[in-house]
Design an enzyme around this catalytic site. Structure first.
Site, short mmCIF file in Angstrom:
data_model
loop_
_atom_site.label_atom_id
_atom_site.label_comp_id
_atom_site.label_asym_id
_atom_site.label_seq_id
_atom_site.Cartn_x
_atom_site.Cartn_y
_atom_site.Cartn_z
N ARG A 120 -19.33 41.14 41.40
CA ARG A 120 -18.71 39.81 41.38
C ARG A 120 -17.78 39.88 42.16
NH1 ARG A 120 -17.85 36.68 35.57
NH2 ARG A 120 -17.08 34.74 36.41
N ASP B 278 -18.66 34.10 42.56
CA ASP B 278 -17.75 33.44 41.80
C ASP B 278 -16.73 32.74 42.82
OD1 ASP B 278 -16.73 31.89 39.59
OD2 ASP B 278 -15.74 33.83 38.87
N ARG C 168 -12.10 27.57 43.29
CA ARG C 168 -10.85 27.89 43.79
C ARG C 168 -10.82 27.82 45.46
NH1 ARG C 168 -10.85 33.32 40.30
NH2 ARG C 168 -13.11 32.29 40.00
N TRP C 169 -11.88 28.35 46.09
CA TRP C 169 -11.99 28.00 47.62
C TRP C 169 -11.60 26.76 47.95
CZ3 TRP C 169 -14.38 25.32 51.32
CH2 TRP C 169 -14.32 25.86 52.55
N ARG D 46 -14.16 20.19 44.36
CA ARG D 46 -14.88 21.66 44.06
C ARG D 46 -16.15 21.50 44.74
NH1 ARG D 46 -13.32 24.62 40.01
NH2 ARG D 46 -15.78 24.98 39.43
N LEU E 218 -37.98 40.78 51.36
CA LEU E 218 -37.02 40.47 50.35
C LEU E 218 -37.57 39.61 49.16
CD1 LEU E 218 -33.93 40.85 49.27
CD2 LEU E 218 -33.53 38.90 51.03
N ARG F 108 -15.64 40.37 34.62
CA ARG F 108 -16.41 40.11 33.47
C ARG F 108 -17.96 39.94 33.81
NH1 ARG F 108 -12.67 36.39 32.99
NH2 ARG F 108 -13.38 34.11 34.02
N HIS G 150 -18.86 24.82 46.68
CA HIS G 150 -20.11 25.05 46.49
C HIS G 150 -21.02 24.90 47.48
CE1 HIS G 150 -19.07 25.25 42.38
NE2 HIS G 150 -19.03 24.06 41.92
N SER H 33 -20.01 37.54 32.14
CA SER H 33 -20.17 36.19 32.05
C SER H 33 -21.66 35.78 31.47
CB SER H 33 -19.73 35.10 33.04
OG SER H 33 -18.48 35.41 33.29
N GLU I 64 -23.85 28.63 30.39
CA GLU I 64 -22.75 27.97 30.02
C GLU I 64 -22.04 26.86 30.83
OE1 GLU I 64 -23.47 31.37 29.84
OE2 GLU I 64 -24.00 31.12 27.66
C1 IPE Z 1 -20.35 32.81 36.32
O1 IPE Z 1 -19.28 32.40 36.67
C2 IPE Z 1 -21.69 32.09 36.49
C3 IPE Z 1 -22.02 32.06 38.03
C4 IPE Z 1 -21.49 32.64 38.81
C5 IPE Z 1 -23.10 31.04 38.10
P1 IPE Z 1 -18.44 31.31 35.66
O2 IPE Z 1 -17.28 30.93 36.74
O3 IPE Z 1 -19.06 30.12 35.10
O4 IPE Z 1 -17.92 32.16 34.81
P2 IPE Z 1 -16.45 32.25 33.70
O5 IPE Z 1 -16.51 30.96 33.10
O6 IPE Z 1 -15.39 32.28 34.74
O7 IPE Z 1 -16.75 33.39 32.91
C1 IPE Z 2 -19.16 29.71 40.98
O1 IPE Z 2 -17.92 29.31 41.51
C2 IPE Z 2 -20.20 28.79 41.26
C3 IPE Z 2 -20.89 28.46 39.66
C4 IPE Z 2 -20.33 29.13 38.72
C5 IPE Z 2 -21.87 27.42 39.78
P1 IPE Z 2 -17.00 28.51 40.46
O2 IPE Z 2 -17.83 27.01 40.50
O3 IPE Z 2 -17.18 29.20 38.95
O4 IPE Z 2 -15.62 28.74 41.19
P2 IPE Z 2 -14.30 28.98 40.38
O5 IPE Z 2 -14.48 30.09 39.45
O6 IPE Z 2 -13.97 27.66 39.53
O7 IPE Z 2 -13.47 29.20 41.41
MG MG Z 3 -16.05 30.44 38.16
#
Ligand code: IPE
Ligand code: IPE
Ligand code: MG
Length: 238
Positions: free
Chosen positions: A180, A12, A16-17, A25, A123, A186, A29, A188, A59
């Site tokens: 996480r 996760d 934000r990074w 965004r 692995l 959480r 990724h 999620s 989701e």
């Molecule tokens: C959980 O991260 C799903 C993945 C890391 C792929 P999210 O960023 O989607 O989760 P929430 O919405 O903050 O709970």
């Molecule tokens: C996790 O990073 C990757 C996926 C859920 C696909 P996020 O895209 O959720 O990053 P934040 O939580 O918005 O920073």
């Molecule tokens: Mg996220």
């Protein structure tokens, strides 16, 4: 090191990074792939036999279409670019989650990689793609109920082990540790059944920055946990 048969990671903080650097965004990724490679290297070095990565949740379809499309393109690119590396290192790749909603080119690339790496034994890299634990549990219930309705299964035989078997299509053990990143505390909808007794570790580091020192900190913390599974700790662990 305390036994670690299966490490699961909720990657996760990519968005934000990027946002903190004033970047779109998707740059976060993209950068996250470097952290995936670092984790694979570390898992091979530390002889962790199984790693599950949460890459796209059921989701996550709620995100803007452009982001969703980018994520799937990136996944496909990852499989192509890492092919030689995965084979050279002996990394078996498989995905879990829904396959019926994946874009066809992604599904084809995934199936190709799964077939090519099937015999790799160093692995097992499991990628959660269009994955949601509640859907997975509901599907297992549907499958078992169907078997019972056809008279192939006595409902009295639906034990925890049986449910685990139906869920664990590729026979991965339950995760010992779930990490996480990005400070969120959480699950999620990740591995809700399988993580019943997993140790949980929350790292403040954003996924693209997650490196060896962050993993070392998580593993050191895990090493200090006393796993009891409801029983009393063994005398040497007290
Ligand atoms: C959980 O991260 C799903 C993945 C890391 C792929 P999210 O960023 O989607 O989760 P929430 O919405 O903050 O709970
Ligand atoms: C996790 O990073 C990757 C996926 C859920 C696909 P996020 O895209 O959720 O990053 P934040 O939580 O918005 O920073
Ligand atoms: Mg996220």
């Amino acid at each position: 090191m305390k036994a670690l048969h299966h490490l699961a990671v909720i990657m996760d903080g990519n968005g934000r990074w990027a946002e903190r650097r004033g970047l779109p965004r998707w740059r976060g990724h993209e950068r996250g792939l470097g952290a995936v490679r670092r984790l694979c290297e570390a898992a091979c070095r530390l002889q962790i036999p199984c790693v599950s990565l949460f890459a796209f949740s059921s989701e996550n379809w709620k995100r803007p279409e452009t982001e969703v499309r980018f994520l799937f393109r990136l996944f496909r690119r990852y499989l192509g670019a890492e092919r030689e590396y995965l084979l050279a290192r002996g990394i078996r790749v498989s995905a879990f989650g829904r396959r019926d909603r994946l874009p066809r080119p992604v599904l084809e690339a995934l199936e190709r990689t799964e077939a090519e790496t099937r015999e790799c034994g160093r692995l097992h890299l499991r990628i959660a793609l269009d994955y949601g634990a509640r859907y997975e549990i509901a599907s297992a219930a549907r499958e078992l109920a169907g078997a019972a309705a056809r008279g192939e299964l006595d409902p009295g035989e639906i034990t925890e082990e049986r449910v685990s078997r139906v869920l664990g299509h590729d026979a991965a053990p339950d995760p010992d540790l779930v990490i996480r990143t990005a400070g969120e505390r959480r699950l999620s909808n990740f591995l809700l059944w399988q993580a019943a007794y997993s140790e949980l570790y929350f790292s403040p580091t954003l996924w693209p920055d997650f490196g060896d020192s962050d993993l070392d900190a998580a593993l050191a913390d895990y090493g200090r946990r006393t796993r009891k599974f409801g029983a009393l700790p063994l005398p040497e662990a007290r």
